[in-house]
Scaffold this motif. Structure first.
Motif, PDB file in Angstrom:
ATOM      1  N   GLY A 161     -62.991  -5.373 -16.374  1.00  0.00           N
ATOM      2  CA  GLY A 161     -63.144  -6.814 -16.631  1.00  0.00           C
ATOM      3  C   GLY A 161     -62.127  -7.221 -17.507  1.00  0.00           C
ATOM      4  O   GLY A 161     -60.923  -7.414 -17.234  1.00  0.00           O
ATOM      5  N   MET A 185     -75.829  -9.655 -15.899  1.00  0.00           N
ATOM      6  CA  MET A 185     -75.015  -8.692 -16.325  1.00  0.00           C
ATOM      7  C   MET A 185     -74.868  -8.888 -17.809  1.00  0.00           C
ATOM      8  O   MET A 185     -74.619  -9.901 -18.199  1.00  0.00           O
ATOM      9  N   ASP A 224     -67.192 -10.271 -11.937  1.00  0.00           N
ATOM     10  CA  ASP A 224     -68.124  -9.267 -11.848  1.00  0.00           C
ATOM     11  C   ASP A 224     -69.641  -9.699 -11.587  1.00  0.00           C
ATOM     12  O   ASP A 224     -70.614  -9.283 -10.651  1.00  0.00           O
ATOM     13  N   GLU A 240     -68.511  -3.110 -10.436  1.00  0.00           N
ATOM     14  CA  GLU A 240     -68.061  -3.384 -11.607  1.00  0.00           C
ATOM     15  C   GLU A 240     -66.907  -2.726 -12.480  1.00  0.00           C
ATOM     16  O   GLU A 240     -66.933  -1.366 -12.141  1.00  0.00           O
ATOM     17  N   PRO A 280     -69.273  -0.725 -17.457  1.00  0.00           N
ATOM     18  CA  PRO A 280     -69.219  -1.049 -15.988  1.00  0.00           C
ATOM     19  C   PRO A 280     -70.100  -0.311 -14.750  1.00  0.00           C
ATOM     20  O   PRO A 280     -70.311   0.895 -15.120  1.00  0.00           O
TER      21      PRO A 280
END
Length: 537
Positions: free
Chosen positions: A358, A239, A338, A355, A468
């Protein structure tokens, strides 16, 4: 052990949880920093004589609770048993031995019963100021980020270390606030100790050994039972996050075995030259939290459950070694769940949320009067949250701090701490990713200095260039943005200036959607339209 014994121990376990809840409440009620008093950025827990966590307060963040579970062992290693006395309290803010950065103060208090050491209480809180550059990503090493307190005694036999207090006062901008927080942390542990001793006397128990064995054995067996139902194997996921100058890649390989889960961060970006690095103790805390959310969310969090999750990494941004700058370790650390959940989504298709934003959209403001004007100086810390990712059967949560779990500070409390005005704080329409289930909405926050004032602020924002991602066909959430009200674009990280008469506008990201948007139920679309959630900026 008889069924009656089991019942009595379960009652004692519940009573122990009430003890740590009172411990945490004491800290919230007496803390000087708004981050503790209003947002609940803290943790509290009780440990056996070997330093194994038995119970934690519900109030608190995974980053604090799970790092503190390891930190108590570091206190025990640093202070010999023959130098521990009733009335002692130990303290540190060492990022690698405590909870990841200098702004977190961790205190540990031994508990004695009839001169026998029977356990420990520990607590952690994020304080507003520890000197240095302040709460920001601009430092090039930990030495610039504030005063470092090695593991040492805050109090011995009930007598506070006055030399430590003088050193603290000489190194921070608001000494009364910091020293007040130190005493609050110490009082928090004292209340836990006193309530535990009252409980043991009432129940005629000599120590925590029998209850501790019951707690850890039951927890271990429960997690092993949950692991048996999961597929076995290894899955990898990567990610991208914004980083500072360049994007940061986070990589995780998750392996599920019969009696343990392994997470490895090999493949993540190298250590950054800016203060967004994450000590391993903090990355491990959030990796374990993500795994536990999937494997055993209903099982209490303690040393036995954490022991079944193993986290490894070569030296990189998620395992930064001293003296790397780590002030904003939460920006990267809060992204860890995530990336771990992304790997678990392959093992458990259709069962893992998308996601989300965060990391928190925190802002640290250093306000002052304009030159030649009268006014006041103040350090103001404000917590804000974006949206969480949509879940397999539910929309994401709007303006909610996941994975940290901290609360949003009331605007009135924030404005009270310094010469600023929060003109706007509301949900951000259109920011949740479309899907069968919509991502949670972010926020729009507008902040200005009071008349005759200006301020510098530390930007510590992410998901501005890397929004995300949705899952299973869901759309991405909206990326965040940072600007002034005249359209000037600001950097997502670093200290910057807001002049008198201007407003800072923060747009926190929304969470990703889950499932194809065309499958969204008509009644959910109508509800979103009615509430104004679908407006496109």
């Amino acid at each position: 052990m008889s069924q009656i014994d089991d019942i009595r121990l379960q009652v004692m376990w519940n009573r122990l949880i009430s003890v740590v809840e009172e411990q945490a409440t004491t800290l919230i009620r007496t803390a000087f920093s708004t981050s503790v008093r209003e947002a609940g950025d803290l943790s509290a827990g009780v440990y056996n004589a070997e330093g194994k966590m038995l119970a934690q307060a519900v109030t608190g963040t995974p980053g604090h609770v799970n790092t503190m579970a390891e930190a108590v062992g570091n206190f025990i290693a640093a202070i010999p048993r023959q130098e521990m006395f009733p009335g002692d309290t130990y303290v540190t803010n060492d990022p690698w031995l405590g909870t990841g950065h200098l702004h977190d103060i961790t205190m540990c208090t031994p508990v004695f019963k009839n001169d026998t050491l029977i356990g420990f209480f520990a607590c952690t809180a994020h304080v507003v100021d520890v000197g240095g550059r302040g709460f920001g990503a601009d430092g090039k090493s930990v030495y610039e980020e504030g005063i470092q307190i090695p593991i040492m005694k805050f109090a011995e036999r009930g007598q506070v270390n006055r030399d430590l207090i003088r050193v603290l006062r000489a190194n921070v901008r608001q000494p009364e606030q910091l020293v007040g927080d130190f005493y609050s942390l110490a009082a928090c542990n004292d209340v836990g100790r006193d309530r535990l001793l009252e409980m043991l006397a009432e129940l005629d128990q000599p120590d925590l050994q029998k209850l501790g064995d019951f707690i850890l054995t039951r927890t271990h067996d429960a997690v092993i039972e949950r692991l048996a139902d999961l597929p076995k194997g290894s899955w990898s996921h990567e990610m991208l996050t914004d980083g500072y100058d360049d994007p940061i890649n986070l990589a995780a390989k998750v392996t599920i075995e019969e009696k343990r889960v392994l997470v490895d961060f090999d493949g993540s970006s190298p250590v950054s030259r800016w203060g967004i690095n994450c000590p391993m103790i903090y990355a491990k805390a959030y990796a374990c939290y993500a795994v536990k959310c999937v494997v055993a969310p209903d099982v209490p969090n303690n040393a036995a459950s954490l022991a079944l999750f193993e986290v490894t990494s070569p030296v990189n941004v998620l395992n930064a070694e001293r003296p790397a700058p780590v002030s904003l370790r939460h920006v990267i650390g809060h992204m860890v769940p995530d990336v771990v959940l992304g790997a678990l989504a392959q093992a458990l298709p259709g069962q893992i949320q998308a996601e989300g934003a965060g990391s928190l959209w925190n802002i640290h403001i250093s306000a002052r009067p304009v030159e030649g004007q009268k006014g006041r100086r103040a350090e103001v810390l404000m917590f804000n949250s974006g949206g969480t990712g949509a879940r397999p059967t539910l929309d994401g949560l709007s303006a909610t701090a996941f994975p940290s779990g901290v609360m949003t500070m009331p605007i009135e409390a924030t404005e009270h701490t310094g010469p600023i005005v929060v003109w706007r704080k509301e949900l951000r329409p259109g920011s949740g990713g479309a899907g069968q289930y919509r991502g949670g909405l972010g926020q729009i926050i507008e902040i200005a200095p009071q008349e005759g004032h200006e301020f510098e602020f530390s930007a510590m924002f992410d998901r501005v260039t890397t929004p995300p991602r949705g899952r299973d066909g869901g759309a991405n959430g909206a990326a965040g943005s940072v600007s002034l009200d005249d359209g000037t674009q600001m950097k997502p990280k670093g200290w910057q200036f807001v002049p008198a008469g201007r407003r800072l506008i923060l747009k926190a990201p929304g969470g990703g959607g889950f499932g194809p948007p065309e499958k969204r139920a008509p009644e959910l679309k109508e509800r979103d339209a009615r509430r104004g959630y679908l407006e496109v900026e």
